[in-house]
Design a protein around this motif. Structure first.
Motif, PDB file in Angstrom:
ATOM      1  N   LEU A 168      11.872   4.794 -25.159  1.00 63.24           N
ATOM      2  CA  LEU A 168      12.038   4.122 -26.421  1.00 63.24           C
ATOM      3  C   LEU A 168      12.422   2.687 -26.047  1.00 63.24           C
ATOM      4  O   LEU A 168      13.642   2.668 -25.696  1.00 63.24           O
ATOM      5  CB  LEU A 168      12.748   4.783 -27.542  1.00 63.24           C
ATOM      6  CG  LEU A 168      12.362   6.151 -27.446  1.00 63.24           C
ATOM      7  CD1 LEU A 168      13.386   6.784 -28.678  1.00 63.24           C
ATOM      8  CD2 LEU A 168      10.995   6.139 -28.152  1.00 63.24           C
ATOM      9  N   ARG A 169      11.678   1.677 -26.396  1.00 65.42           N
ATOM     10  CA  ARG A 169      12.076   0.315 -26.360  1.00 65.42           C
ATOM     11  C   ARG A 169      12.431  -0.462 -27.624  1.00 65.42           C
ATOM     12  O   ARG A 169      11.713  -0.212 -28.590  1.00 65.42           O
ATOM     13  CB  ARG A 169      11.016  -0.631 -25.511  1.00 65.42           C
ATOM     14  CG  ARG A 169      10.877  -0.064 -24.101  1.00 65.42           C
ATOM     15  CD  ARG A 169       9.929  -0.845 -23.310  1.00 65.42           C
ATOM     16  NE  ARG A 169       9.731  -0.535 -22.101  1.00 65.42           N
ATOM     17  CZ  ARG A 169      10.379  -1.050 -20.887  1.00 65.42           C
ATOM     18  NH1 ARG A 169      11.181  -1.842 -21.162  1.00 65.42           N
ATOM     19  NH2 ARG A 169      10.182  -0.593 -19.747  1.00 65.42           N
ATOM     20  N   GLY A 170      13.299  -1.646 -27.662  1.00 64.09           N
ATOM     21  CA  GLY A 170      13.657  -2.252 -28.796  1.00 64.09           C
ATOM     22  C   GLY A 170      15.003  -2.859 -28.651  1.00 64.09           C
ATOM     23  O   GLY A 170      15.778  -2.326 -27.942  1.00 64.09           O
ATOM     24  N   GLU A 171      15.023  -3.705 -29.413  1.00 65.88           N
ATOM     25  CA  GLU A 171      16.400  -4.775 -29.597  1.00 65.88           C
ATOM     26  C   GLU A 171      17.513  -3.450 -30.134  1.00 65.88           C
ATOM     27  O   GLU A 171      17.067  -2.518 -30.700  1.00 65.88           O
ATOM     28  CB  GLU A 171      16.421  -5.782 -30.613  1.00 65.88           C
ATOM     29  CG  GLU A 171      15.487  -6.745 -29.827  1.00 65.88           C
ATOM     30  CD  GLU A 171      15.386  -7.863 -31.110  1.00 65.88           C
ATOM     31  OE1 GLU A 171      16.090  -8.154 -32.062  1.00 65.88           O
ATOM     32  OE2 GLU A 171      14.487  -8.939 -30.758  1.00 65.88           O
ATOM     33  N   SER A 172      18.645  -3.912 -29.636  1.00 63.02           N
ATOM     34  CA  SER A 172      19.735  -3.130 -30.507  1.00 63.02           C
ATOM     35  C   SER A 172      19.821  -3.176 -31.852  1.00 63.02           C
ATOM     36  O   SER A 172      19.566  -4.109 -32.476  1.00 63.02           O
ATOM     37  CB  SER A 172      21.144  -3.548 -30.013  1.00 63.02           C
ATOM     38  OG  SER A 172      21.150  -3.581 -28.637  1.00 63.02           O
ATOM     39  N   GLY A 173      19.902  -1.780 -32.768  1.00 65.62           N
ATOM     40  CA  GLY A 173      20.165  -1.818 -33.950  1.00 65.62           C
ATOM     41  C   GLY A 173      18.712  -1.416 -34.575  1.00 65.62           C
ATOM     42  O   GLY A 173      18.494  -1.536 -35.919  1.00 65.62           O
ATOM     43  N   LEU A 313      13.750  -6.082 -36.947  1.00 70.97           N
ATOM     44  CA  LEU A 313      13.752  -6.383 -38.261  1.00 70.97           C
ATOM     45  C   LEU A 313      13.283  -7.697 -38.928  1.00 70.97           C
ATOM     46  O   LEU A 313      12.525  -7.849 -39.759  1.00 70.97           O
ATOM     47  CB  LEU A 313      15.175  -6.383 -38.958  1.00 70.97           C
ATOM     48  CG  LEU A 313      15.314  -6.227 -40.369  1.00 70.97           C
ATOM     49  CD1 LEU A 313      14.670  -5.056 -40.851  1.00 70.97           C
ATOM     50  CD2 LEU A 313      16.776  -6.175 -40.883  1.00 70.97           C
ATOM     51  N   SER A 314      13.321  -8.837 -38.037  1.00 68.47           N
ATOM     52  CA  SER A 314      12.656  -9.880 -38.365  1.00 68.47           C
ATOM     53  C   SER A 314      11.436 -10.044 -38.127  1.00 68.47           C
ATOM     54  O   SER A 314      10.440 -10.973 -38.756  1.00 68.47           O
ATOM     55  CB  SER A 314      13.065 -11.092 -37.259  1.00 68.47           C
ATOM     56  OG  SER A 314      12.858 -10.610 -36.115  1.00 68.47           O
ATOM     57  N   GLY A 357      21.060  -8.418 -35.194  1.00 70.34           N
ATOM     58  CA  GLY A 357      21.752  -6.993 -34.909  1.00 70.34           C
ATOM     59  C   GLY A 357      20.643  -6.011 -35.828  1.00 70.34           C
ATOM     60  O   GLY A 357      21.155  -4.915 -35.614  1.00 70.34           O
ATOM     61  N   ASN A 358      19.629  -6.479 -36.462  1.00 72.79           N
ATOM     62  CA  ASN A 358      18.624  -5.570 -36.796  1.00 72.79           C
ATOM     63  C   ASN A 358      19.016  -4.715 -37.880  1.00 72.79           C
ATOM     64  O   ASN A 358      19.912  -5.212 -38.836  1.00 72.79           O
ATOM     65  CB  ASN A 358      18.154  -4.780 -35.768  1.00 72.79           C
ATOM     66  CG  ASN A 358      16.995  -5.749 -34.782  1.00 72.79           C
ATOM     67  OD1 ASN A 358      16.064  -6.326 -35.017  1.00 72.79           O
ATOM     68  ND2 ASN A 358      17.617  -5.952 -33.554  1.00 72.79           N
ATOM     69  N   VAL A 359      18.460  -3.661 -38.141  1.00 69.51           N
ATOM     70  CA  VAL A 359      18.800  -2.710 -39.338  1.00 69.51           C
ATOM     71  C   VAL A 359      20.376  -2.239 -38.990  1.00 69.51           C
ATOM     72  O   VAL A 359      21.034  -2.074 -40.451  1.00 69.51           O
ATOM     73  CB  VAL A 359      17.936  -1.404 -39.320  1.00 69.51           C
ATOM     74  CG1 VAL A 359      18.347  -0.429 -40.464  1.00 69.51           C
ATOM     75  CG2 VAL A 359      16.623  -1.722 -39.252  1.00 69.51           C
ATOM     76  N   ARG A 360      21.037  -1.942 -38.035  1.00 70.26           N
ATOM     77  CA  ARG A 360      22.204  -1.689 -37.893  1.00 70.26           C
ATOM     78  C   ARG A 360      23.234  -2.871 -38.522  1.00 70.26           C
ATOM     79  O   ARG A 360      24.240  -2.654 -39.505  1.00 70.26           O
ATOM     80  CB  ARG A 360      22.937  -1.448 -36.533  1.00 70.26           C
ATOM     81  CG  ARG A 360      24.146  -1.275 -36.407  1.00 70.26           C
ATOM     82  CD  ARG A 360      24.764  -1.109 -34.957  1.00 70.26           C
ATOM     83  NE  ARG A 360      23.930  -0.201 -34.275  1.00 70.26           N
ATOM     84  CZ  ARG A 360      23.367  -0.212 -33.068  1.00 70.26           C
ATOM     85  NH1 ARG A 360      23.355  -1.531 -32.802  1.00 70.26           N
ATOM     86  NH2 ARG A 360      22.614   0.818 -32.458  1.00 70.26           N
TER      87      ARG A 360
END
Length: 472
Positions: A168-173, A313-314, A357-360
């Motif tokens: 699973l890849r993706g930015e933190s959060g 999230l962006s 920080g995305n969704v977090r």
């Protein structure tokens, strides 16, 4: 999935055929969106990802085969069925070889069509994004209307059926652990444990014991036998979070466990069989880590049988208001406050924030404003205080076009070293029009010449609609 859960997109420029298909599929229990062109179908896909696309091959403008190519590039797991007349059967056969689920010739048998749709849905078993509380248990943690998130969940649902290792890849959060839990819940292992371990949060000296266990006396503080996480997750799923931070020495031992399906606790001479499905997650660039010798290539390919990437999230801004309101309801109850929602300007600020920080980060911002709110409606000032970061500049359509046009021209002129004739040819425009565009954006060919030694000359002014006499 049941037919009542499935959303189909039907594409046909024949109004009578479109009406017939819609009636037949609706009667069979499907939810149907009907459009008459490939362009309209692509727009519909941006709005909501269906579970299957049924398209005629012959369409005005972009045909059904071109539509399939675009669908495949954006939604690789979305099944497509083509309807074709006898004259286009060779094209349909070729499309099937390229990945179309199947094709049916007109006139087609109604039962045969429904059978093919059922087969496609059974193979793809895709996800539909619906509000929390209405979704299947495995995906209930996801609040989204994003077509990109729908595609990721569809792929997750498909891979959940197997024991294939997933990275699973993706930015933190972005929710990598949440997606891992969803895969576990959708898998045949759902009744067994799901355990997550952060490989970067445990000291190297303790991580081996944490994963593989130890026997009494294996080291100074080993006063009793200890089962590792591999044994604790027996029959279930183990998520190795931040796998990119695992020390090299331990990577070797993990590779052996994956190959032999056994673990040897520290201090023991006996290997213990384990039956565990491995998921891993990282925000690091493992390709760069392998190139630098910080991550083993053989382990990477063991772990990375399937890759799923969560969008930041962006890139799913349509979800921000949905998530913010969901968190607000949840947190208002936690803090014992009666909150009615966000002021319009506050919601706009949330929707245009950068969200590194995305969704977090969004959850933390909503929690902060809930804790500090003194009125039922959350005002803009509280949001600005919680964000402490600039919002993303939202361009008007005219500004966005202007920016794109300039960047496009600059790119062409760089590519051609300032040769206007070559740049105009690549842009499929005549030189007169290309010079006019350059003047509009104050661009001078000499700026882009690799061997320019003199100050660049300004673009000559056109006279009587003619391009300047230039060898560029």
């Amino acid at each position: 999935m049941s037919t009542a859960d499935a959303h189909l997109l039907v594409v046909d420029d024949d109004a009578d055929m479109l009406r017939l298909l819609t009636m037949r599929l609706t009667a069979a229990g499907y939810r149907v969106s009907a459009v008459s062109s490939a362009e309209a179908a692509l727009t519909q896909l941006d709005i909501e990802r269906p579970q299957l696309v049924l398209s005629d091959v012959r369409l005005p403008g972009k045909d059904g085969l071109a539509l399939f190519d675009e669908i495949r590039s954006q939604h690789p797991s979305l099944p497509v069925i083509l309807l074709t007349a006898h004259g286009t059967i060779p094209d349909a056969v070729e499309a099937t070889e390229r990945g179309v689920f199947t094709y049916l010739t007109k006139p087609f048998d109604g039962k045969g069509l429904l059978d093919k749709i059922a087969q496609a849905l059974a193979l793809s078993a895709p996800a539909s994004l619906v509000p929390a509380g209405q979704a299947p248990v495995w995906q209930s943690g996801f609040i989204s209307r994003s077509s990109r998130m729908a595609e990721t969940l569809a792929e997750a649902r498909m891979v959940a059926r197997s024991d294939a290792s997933v990275m699973l890849r993706g930015e933190s959060g972005t929710g990598k652990e949440l997606l891992a839990q969803a895969i576990h819940q959708a898998s045949p292992r759902a009744a067994h444990p799901f355990i997550a371990v952060n490989c970067g949060a445990i000291p190297e000296a303790l991580l081996e014991s944490e994963l593989f266990g130890h026997v009494k006396g294996a080291f100074t503080d080993a006063s009793a036998n200890h089962k590792g996480l591999f044994q604790a997750a027996e029959g279930g799923t183990l998520l190795l979070d931040e796998i990119g931070d695992m020390p090299l020495a331990l990577q070797v031992k993990l590779l052996r466990v994956l190959q032999e399906r056994t673990v040897r606790p520290l201090g023991s001479s006996q290997s213990i069989p384990v039956n565990v499905r491995i998921l891993s997650a990282t925000h690091r660039d493992l390709d760069a880590a392998m190139a630098e010798g910080q991550f083993r290539t053989d382990l990477y390919y063991r772990l990375n049988v399937v890759t799923l990437t969560l969008p930041p999230l962006s890139e799913r801004r349509e979800d921000i208001a949905l998530l913010a309101n969901h968190f607000l309801v949840k947190l208002a109850d936690k803090y014992g406050k009666r909150l009615s929602g966000f002021a319009p300007e506050a919601l706009k600020a949330l929707s245009t924030a950068a969200w590194p920080g995305n969704v977090r980060q969004l959850y933390n911002v909503v929690e902060q404003v809930c804790a500090l709110a003194s009125t039922p409606l959350i005002p803009l000032t509280l949001i600005q205080r919680a964000l402490r970061s600039p919002s993303v500049q939202v361009l008007t359509l005219a500004e966005a076009r202007q920016r794109f046009e300039r960047e496009y021209l600059v790119g062409l002129l760089k590519l051609t070293d300032g040769n206007v004739a070559d740049a105009a040819r690549l842009a499929d425009r005549n030189r007169t029009e290309f010079y006019r565009l350059m003047q509009k954006h104050s661009l001078t060919p000499g700026h882009f010449k690799a061997d320019a030694t003199l100050p660049p000359e300004p673009v000559a002014t056109e006279r009587h609609g003619q391009a300047p006499d230039s060898k560029h």
